[in-house]
Design a protein around this motif. Structure first.
Motif, PDB file in Angstrom:
ATOM      1  N   ARG A   1      45.133  35.179  39.497  1.00  0.00           N
ATOM      2  CA  ARG A   1      46.505  35.089  39.009  1.00  0.00           C
ATOM      3  C   ARG A   1      46.678  33.838  38.162  1.00  0.00           C
ATOM      4  NH1 ARG A   1      49.299  38.993  41.663  1.00  0.00           N
ATOM      5  NH2 ARG A   1      48.490  39.710  43.690  1.00  0.00           N
ATOM      6  N   GLU A   2      47.823  33.750  37.509  1.00  0.00           N
ATOM      7  CA  GLU A   2      48.150  32.599  36.651  1.00  0.00           C
ATOM      8  C   GLU A   2      47.081  32.381  35.594  1.00  0.00           C
ATOM      9  OE1 GLU A   2      48.840  29.261  39.134  1.00  0.00           O
ATOM     10  OE2 GLU A   2      50.569  30.140  40.144  1.00  0.00           O
ATOM     11  N   GLY A   3      46.683  33.482  34.937  1.00  0.00           N
ATOM     12  CA  GLY A   3      45.684  33.356  33.890  1.00  0.00           C
ATOM     13  C   GLY A   3      46.158  32.576  32.685  1.00  0.00           C
ATOM     14  N   SER A   4      47.498  32.386  32.576  1.00  0.00           N
ATOM     15  CA  SER A   4      48.006  31.621  31.428  1.00  0.00           C
ATOM     16  C   SER A   4      47.583  30.162  31.480  1.00  0.00           C
ATOM     17  CB  SER A   4      49.542  31.709  31.401  1.00  0.00           C
ATOM     18  OG  SER A   4      50.076  31.170  32.602  1.00  0.00           O
ATOM     19  N   LEU A   5      47.123  29.696  32.639  1.00  0.00           N
ATOM     20  CA  LEU A   5      46.678  28.313  32.754  1.00  0.00           C
ATOM     21  C   LEU A   5      45.265  28.109  32.237  1.00  0.00           C
ATOM     22  CD1 LEU A   5      48.044  27.511  36.333  1.00  0.00           C
ATOM     23  CD2 LEU A   5      49.081  26.927  34.139  1.00  0.00           C
ATOM     24  N   LEU A   6      44.557  29.192  31.901  1.00  0.00           N
ATOM     25  CA  LEU A   6      43.171  29.101  31.453  1.00  0.00           C
ATOM     26  C   LEU A   6      43.113  29.083  29.930  1.00  0.00           C
ATOM     27  CD1 LEU A   6      41.605  31.687  33.921  1.00  0.00           C
ATOM     28  CD2 LEU A   6      41.561  29.204  34.103  1.00  0.00           C
TER      29      LEU A   6
ATOM     30  N   GLU B   1      31.010  33.967  32.037  1.00  0.00           N
ATOM     31  CA  GLU B   1      29.634  33.651  32.418  1.00  0.00           C
ATOM     32  C   GLU B   1      29.426  33.838  33.928  1.00  0.00           C
ATOM     33  OE1 GLU B   1      28.949  29.717  31.124  1.00  0.00           O
ATOM     34  OE2 GLU B   1      29.054  30.164  28.972  1.00  0.00           O
ATOM     35  N   LEU B   2      30.412  33.397  34.717  1.00  0.00           N
ATOM     36  CA  LEU B   2      30.309  33.566  36.168  1.00  0.00           C
ATOM     37  C   LEU B   2      30.244  35.040  36.545  1.00  0.00           C
ATOM     38  CD1 LEU B   2      32.856  30.882  37.438  1.00  0.00           C
ATOM     39  CD2 LEU B   2      30.359  30.805  37.615  1.00  0.00           C
ATOM     40  N   ALA B   3      31.082  35.872  35.866  1.00  0.00           N
ATOM     41  CA  ALA B   3      31.092  37.307  36.166  1.00  0.00           C
ATOM     42  C   ALA B   3      29.761  37.944  35.793  1.00  0.00           C
ATOM     43  CB  ALA B   3      32.247  37.978  35.425  1.00  0.00           C
ATOM     44  N   ALA B   4      29.216  37.513  34.661  1.00  0.00           N
ATOM     45  CA  ALA B   4      27.938  38.078  34.233  1.00  0.00           C
ATOM     46  C   ALA B   4      26.820  37.698  35.198  1.00  0.00           C
ATOM     47  CB  ALA B   4      27.618  37.595  32.818  1.00  0.00           C
ATOM     48  N   GLN B   5      26.816  36.439  35.618  1.00  0.00           N
ATOM     49  CA  GLN B   5      25.769  35.990  36.535  1.00  0.00           C
ATOM     50  C   GLN B   5      25.858  36.704  37.873  1.00  0.00           C
ATOM     51  OE1 GLN B   5      26.239  31.779  36.780  1.00  0.00           O
ATOM     52  NE2 GLN B   5      25.650  31.406  34.645  1.00  0.00           N
ATOM     53  N   ALA B   6      27.081  36.991  38.335  1.00  0.00           N
ATOM     54  CA  ALA B   6      27.262  37.648  39.634  1.00  0.00           C
ATOM     55  C   ALA B   6      27.312  39.153  39.524  1.00  0.00           C
ATOM     56  CB  ALA B   6      28.541  37.118  40.291  1.00  0.00           C
ATOM     57  N   ASP B   7      27.204  39.682  38.289  1.00  0.00           N
ATOM     58  CA  ASP B   7      27.330  41.134  38.078  1.00  0.00           C
ATOM     59  C   ASP B   7      28.627  41.635  38.704  1.00  0.00           C
ATOM     60  OD1 ASP B   7      26.744  43.648  37.208  1.00  0.00           O
ATOM     61  OD2 ASP B   7      25.423  44.120  38.913  1.00  0.00           O
ATOM     62  N   ALA B   8      29.748  40.957  38.367  1.00  0.00           N
ATOM     63  CA  ALA B   8      31.034  41.243  38.985  1.00  0.00           C
ATOM     64  C   ALA B   8      32.095  41.500  37.916  1.00  0.00           C
ATOM     65  CB  ALA B   8      31.473  40.101  39.871  1.00  0.00           C
ATOM     66  N   GLN B   9      33.206  42.112  38.375  1.00  0.00           N
ATOM     67  CA  GLN B   9      34.372  42.290  37.510  1.00  0.00           C
ATOM     68  C   GLN B   9      35.401  41.237  37.902  1.00  0.00           C
ATOM     69  OE1 GLN B   9      35.957  46.224  37.780  1.00  0.00           O
ATOM     70  NE2 GLN B   9      34.117  47.213  36.983  1.00  0.00           N
ATOM     71  N   VAL B  10      35.938  40.536  36.903  1.00  0.00           N
ATOM     72  CA  VAL B  10      36.977  39.537  37.137  1.00  0.00           C
ATOM     73  C   VAL B  10      38.235  40.003  36.392  1.00  0.00           C
ATOM     74  CG1 VAL B  10      37.648  37.147  36.878  1.00  0.00           C
ATOM     75  CG2 VAL B  10      35.264  37.709  37.370  1.00  0.00           C
ATOM     76  N   TRP B  11      39.291  40.292  37.138  1.00  0.00           N
ATOM     77  CA  TRP B  11      40.564  40.710  36.549  1.00  0.00           C
ATOM     78  C   TRP B  11      41.473  39.485  36.507  1.00  0.00           C
ATOM     79  CZ3 TRP B  11      42.276  46.174  38.600  1.00  0.00           C
ATOM     80  CH2 TRP B  11      41.204  47.087  38.440  1.00  0.00           C
TER      81      TRP B  11
ATOM     82  N   THR C   1      33.968  30.504  30.610  1.00  0.00           N
ATOM     83  CA  THR C   1      33.245  30.148  31.840  1.00  0.00           C
ATOM     84  C   THR C   1      33.356  31.249  32.874  1.00  0.00           C
ATOM     85  OG1 THR C   1      33.618  27.800  31.448  1.00  0.00           O
ATOM     86  CG2 THR C   1      33.038  28.446  33.682  1.00  0.00           C
ATOM     87  N   LEU C   2      34.552  31.844  32.996  1.00  0.00           N
ATOM     88  CA  LEU C   2      34.740  32.960  33.929  1.00  0.00           C
ATOM     89  C   LEU C   2      33.849  34.130  33.542  1.00  0.00           C
ATOM     90  CD1 LEU C   2      38.586  33.060  34.670  1.00  0.00           C
ATOM     91  CD2 LEU C   2      36.728  32.467  36.222  1.00  0.00           C
TER      92      LEU C   2
END
Length: 275
Positions: A248-253, A263-273, A260-261
């Motif tokens: 939540r609060e993606g407006s702060l990014l 890259e983290l999602a790619a490394q973990a093979d994850a979906q980040v909403w 960076t998020l």
């Protein structure tokens, strides 16, 4: 604190026993330090008398010494009176001798008797005077003074003994407090070593007594974007099977944080909403 416990479980650290021991040690040291302050204050309030003996003065011994001195002096005085009396008697006999010399013919026999008596008394007088020359009176003033000051001296001796006892207790309490402090430091060092060996999902994470730190500062003082990135990395590490995360609060990014998020999602093979 909840964040701290969550991160501890994640990296496999359990400080329950160490924290319990540290709390008990800290409480014990607090009590010992309180005793140290109390004994220190008690010691400071107690008088220290210089120049007094270590043991109490015996009033009975001083009284006996005074009585013995008085008895000796009484014997000396009796001998002096006897010497004076004998000297007076000798003088009287001398006068009587002078009176009888004029009556030598009539009193020849009496003169011989008196002369023998004088000789005996002279020998006795010489003996007594020789003893008199050896007489030495015992000075009683010093004994009286010591007797009068004995109780005050003994009171100071007792106070010094009590002060020495409190001083010894203070040293023992201080030594115990120091030992407890060393144990607290050892516990903290042991925890620090365990933290340094732990594998954190994000470099720079750590622990303090109150919670999580990041780069040495409390985690809640970091920028919002930093907190989101770090929390995302922790969340992905905690859920290796369900690789979906909502932020939540993606407006702060900013763009860098979003990258960076990614890259983290790619490394973990994850979906980040991101909301």
């Amino acid at each position: 604190k909840e964040q701290k416990e969550t991160l501890r479980e994640l990296v496999g650290l359990d400080f329950t026993d160490l924290d319990r021991e540290r709390e008990n040690t800290y409480q014990t040291r607090t009590q010992v330090n309180r005793e140290v302050k109390q004994l220190d204050a008690e010691l400071a309030s107690m008088p220290l008398h210089e120049g007094v003996p270590d043991a109490e003065v015996s009033v009975v011994a001083l009284s006996d010494e005074l009585e013995e001195a008085r008895a000796t002096n009484a014997e000396n005085e009796a001998l002096r009176l006897e010497v004076a009396s004998l000297a007076d008697s000798l003088a009287a006999d001398g006068s009587e001798l002078e009176e009888t010399l004029s009556e030598i013919e009539r009193l020849q026999k009496l003169a011989g008797t008196i002369n023998d008596r004088i000789s005996a008394k002279q020998s006795e007088l010489e003996e007594l005077r020789a003893r008199e020359d050896q007489l030495e009176d015992v000075l009683t003033e010093g004994i009286r003074e010591r007797l009068m000051t004995a109780e005050a001296t003994n009171a100071k001796v007792r106070e010094n003994a009590r002060r020495a006892e409190v001083s010894e207790r203070l040293e023992k309490a201080q030594a115990r407090a120091g030992s407890l402090t060393e144990r607290l430091v050892a516990i903290d060092d042991e925890k620090l070593a365990a933290i340094e060996k732990a594998q954190f999902p994000v470099e720079g994470l750590g622990f303090s007594e109150d919670g999580i730190t990041y780069n040495g500062l409390p985690f809640d003082q970091a920028r919002a974007s930093v907190r989101i990135r770090v929390s995302a990395a922790i969340g992905l590490a905690m859920n290796p099977e369900l690789r979906v995360m909502l932020i939540r609060e993606g407006s702060l990014l900013d763009q860098n944080a979003m990258a960076t998020l990614g890259e983290l999602a790619a490394q973990a093979d994850a979906q980040v909403w991101v909301e």
